[in-house]
Design a protein around this motif. Sequence first.
Motif, PDB file in Angstrom:
ATOM      1  N   GLU A  89      -2.716 -15.464   0.882  1.00  0.00           N
ATOM      2  CA  GLU A  89      -3.896 -15.895   0.135  1.00  0.00           C
ATOM      3  C   GLU A  89      -5.099 -15.030   0.504  1.00  0.00           C
ATOM      4  O   GLU A  89      -5.368 -14.784   1.681  1.00  0.00           O
ATOM      5  CB  GLU A  89      -4.197 -17.363   0.441  1.00  0.00           C
ATOM      6  N   GLY A  90      -5.802 -14.555  -0.508  1.00  0.00           N
ATOM      7  CA  GLY A  90      -6.967 -13.711  -0.277  1.00  0.00           C
ATOM      8  C   GLY A  90      -6.711 -12.237  -0.507  1.00  0.00           C
ATOM      9  O   GLY A  90      -7.652 -11.436  -0.534  1.00  0.00           O
ATOM     10  N   MET A  91      -5.441 -11.856  -0.683  1.00  0.00           N
ATOM     11  CA  MET A  91      -5.084 -10.467  -0.990  1.00  0.00           C
ATOM     12  C   MET A  91      -4.181 -10.475  -2.215  1.00  0.00           C
ATOM     13  O   MET A  91      -3.190 -11.215  -2.263  1.00  0.00           O
ATOM     14  CB  MET A  91      -4.362  -9.813   0.184  1.00  0.00           C
ATOM     15  N   ARG A  92      -4.514  -9.637  -3.203  1.00  0.00           N
ATOM     16  CA  ARG A  92      -3.698  -9.590  -4.418  1.00  0.00           C
ATOM     17  C   ARG A  92      -3.790  -8.208  -5.045  1.00  0.00           C
ATOM     18  O   ARG A  92      -4.881  -7.651  -5.181  1.00  0.00           O
ATOM     19  CB  ARG A  92      -4.170 -10.645  -5.417  1.00  0.00           C
ATOM     20  N   VAL A  93      -2.644  -7.650  -5.405  1.00  0.00           N
ATOM     21  CA  VAL A  93      -2.607  -6.369  -6.105  1.00  0.00           C
ATOM     22  C   VAL A  93      -2.940  -6.611  -7.573  1.00  0.00           C
ATOM     23  O   VAL A  93      -2.380  -7.502  -8.215  1.00  0.00           O
ATOM     24  CB  VAL A  93      -1.220  -5.705  -5.968  1.00  0.00           C
ATOM     25  N   LEU A  94      -3.855  -5.814  -8.110  1.00  0.00           N
ATOM     26  CA  LEU A  94      -4.305  -5.973  -9.486  1.00  0.00           C
ATOM     27  C   LEU A  94      -3.648  -4.983 -10.437  1.00  0.00           C
ATOM     28  O   LEU A  94      -3.394  -5.306 -11.595  1.00  0.00           O
ATOM     29  CB  LEU A  94      -5.829  -5.822  -9.556  1.00  0.00           C
ATOM     30  N   SER A  95      -3.383  -3.767  -9.958  1.00  0.00           N
ATOM     31  CA  SER A  95      -2.748  -2.775 -10.825  1.00  0.00           C
ATOM     32  C   SER A  95      -2.140  -1.663  -9.983  1.00  0.00           C
ATOM     33  O   SER A  95      -2.532  -1.446  -8.832  1.00  0.00           O
ATOM     34  CB  SER A  95      -3.757  -2.179 -11.819  1.00  0.00           C
ATOM     35  N   VAL A  96      -1.177  -0.973 -10.576  1.00  0.00           N
ATOM     36  CA  VAL A  96      -0.572   0.224  -9.980  1.00  0.00           C
ATOM     37  C   VAL A  96      -0.521   1.284 -11.071  1.00  0.00           C
ATOM     38  O   VAL A  96       0.053   1.057 -12.134  1.00  0.00           O
ATOM     39  CB  VAL A  96       0.844  -0.050  -9.438  1.00  0.00           C
ATOM     40  N   LYS A  97      -1.123   2.440 -10.807  1.00  0.00           N
ATOM     41  CA  LYS A  97      -1.168   3.519 -11.789  1.00  0.00           C
ATOM     42  C   LYS A  97      -0.659   4.824 -11.172  1.00  0.00           C
ATOM     43  O   LYS A  97      -0.891   5.093  -9.994  1.00  0.00           O
ATOM     44  CB  LYS A  97      -2.603   3.731 -12.289  1.00  0.00           C
ATOM     45  N   LYS A  98       0.009   5.620 -11.974  1.00  0.00           N
ATOM     46  CA  LYS A  98       0.446   6.946 -11.546  1.00  0.00           C
ATOM     47  C   LYS A  98      -0.731   7.908 -11.618  1.00  0.00           C
ATOM     48  O   LYS A  98      -1.477   7.924 -12.604  1.00  0.00           O
ATOM     49  CB  LYS A  98       1.577   7.442 -12.446  1.00  0.00           C
ATOM     50  N   VAL A  99      -0.911   8.730 -10.559  1.00  0.00           N
ATOM     51  CA  VAL A  99      -2.015   9.694 -10.514  1.00  0.00           C
ATOM     52  C   VAL A  99      -1.483  11.055 -10.072  1.00  0.00           C
ATOM     53  O   VAL A  99      -0.404  11.148  -9.478  1.00  0.00           O
ATOM     54  CB  VAL A  99      -3.133   9.229  -9.550  1.00  0.00           C
ATOM     55  N   PRO A 100      -2.217  12.133 -10.349  1.00  0.00           N
ATOM     56  CA  PRO A 100      -1.785  13.468  -9.914  1.00  0.00           C
ATOM     57  C   PRO A 100      -1.658  13.549  -8.397  1.00  0.00           C
ATOM     58  O   PRO A 100      -2.485  13.003  -7.665  1.00  0.00           O
ATOM     59  CB  PRO A 100      -2.901  14.386 -10.424  1.00  0.00           C
ATOM     60  N   ALA A 101      -0.627  14.252  -7.936  1.00  0.00           N
ATOM     61  CA  ALA A 101      -0.344  14.332  -6.499  1.00  0.00           C
ATOM     62  C   ALA A 101      -0.931  15.597  -5.890  1.00  0.00           C
ATOM     63  O   ALA A 101      -0.215  16.480  -5.419  1.00  0.00           O
ATOM     64  CB  ALA A 101       1.159  14.263  -6.256  1.00  0.00           C
ATOM     65  N   ASP A 102      -2.260  15.696  -5.899  1.00  0.00           N
ATOM     66  CA  ASP A 102      -2.921  16.827  -5.248  1.00  0.00           C
ATOM     67  C   ASP A 102      -4.158  16.321  -4.523  1.00  0.00           C
ATOM     68  O   ASP A 102      -4.658  15.226  -4.789  1.00  0.00           O
ATOM     69  CB  ASP A 102      -3.287  17.912  -6.264  1.00  0.00           C
ATOM     70  N   LYS A 103      -4.673  17.128  -3.596  1.00  0.00           N
ATOM     71  CA  LYS A 103      -5.784  16.700  -2.750  1.00  0.00           C
ATOM     72  C   LYS A 103      -7.045  16.397  -3.553  1.00  0.00           C
ATOM     73  O   LYS A 103      -7.792  15.476  -3.238  1.00  0.00           O
ATOM     74  CB  LYS A 103      -6.081  17.779  -1.705  1.00  0.00           C
ATOM     75  N   ALA A 104      -7.293  17.167  -4.600  1.00  0.00           N
ATOM     76  CA  ALA A 104      -8.523  16.995  -5.376  1.00  0.00           C
ATOM     77  C   ALA A 104      -8.572  15.659  -6.097  1.00  0.00           C
ATOM     78  O   ALA A 104      -9.654  15.184  -6.454  1.00  0.00           O
ATOM     79  CB  ALA A 104      -8.667  18.135  -6.379  1.00  0.00           C
TER      80      ALA A 104
END
Length: 237
Positions: A89-104
């Motif tokens: 309780e008190g922690m919940r994941v809202l979304s998961v998205k794929k993003v580019p895998a680079d430092k920038a």
Amino acid sequence: MVRVRIKFEKTGCMKFIGHLDVMRYFQKVLRRADIPVVLSEGFSPHMQMSFASPLGVGKTSSGEYFDVDLLEPASSEKLVRRMNEQMVEGMRVLSVKKVPADKANKCMTLTAAASYTVSLNPDRISIPDNLSTLAEGFLSQSEITVMRKTKRKEELTDIRPWIFSLTAQDTSLHMLLSSGSVHNLKPELVMEALASYGSFGLPEYSFRIHRNELYADKGTDGDVRLVPLEELGEEIV
């Protein structure tokens, strides 16, 4: 391998859990949810997680982020469900998205601003009747100079360029402030400056801070265009 950006909320009693414990908590969640994560190389392999901006103890949030690399892709819906099955309780994941895998494109690198709601406690503070007008006058100043602490020293700093917006509604203040590794402005410092400007006191426990969202600046040629970190990724289907 796929890099994902996980957005989560931190509320209730979990606001008293520090950043390092939050990192350890999500490491356990990912293991218990049986989500295969890329580990570092060497004698002590560990999960490599990049958090956007540590949230101070005592603050709640509905817009926290971290990036992590997964060995095998799964749908965003499935990842959210499997992690939330392990949440307290008190922690919940809202979304998961794929993003580019680079430092920038790491969320820590991209973070440029944060929005907050500061709720004033009428039992602890004498709230000015003209709070909205006070906020407008405060923001209309060409300079807002405060004594700001850094890791090595204290120095007078003009924080006005780091306040993108400030409005008041009822007993709450809504702020959009610079955040991240370049200029990181804490809402507590803005409240101290506002109290000094409006000549009212800020006793202990007189306000609560909730972080609503974290943003990247995707503007060009000096123009600021703030975009929520969540919108820089795409759903995994």
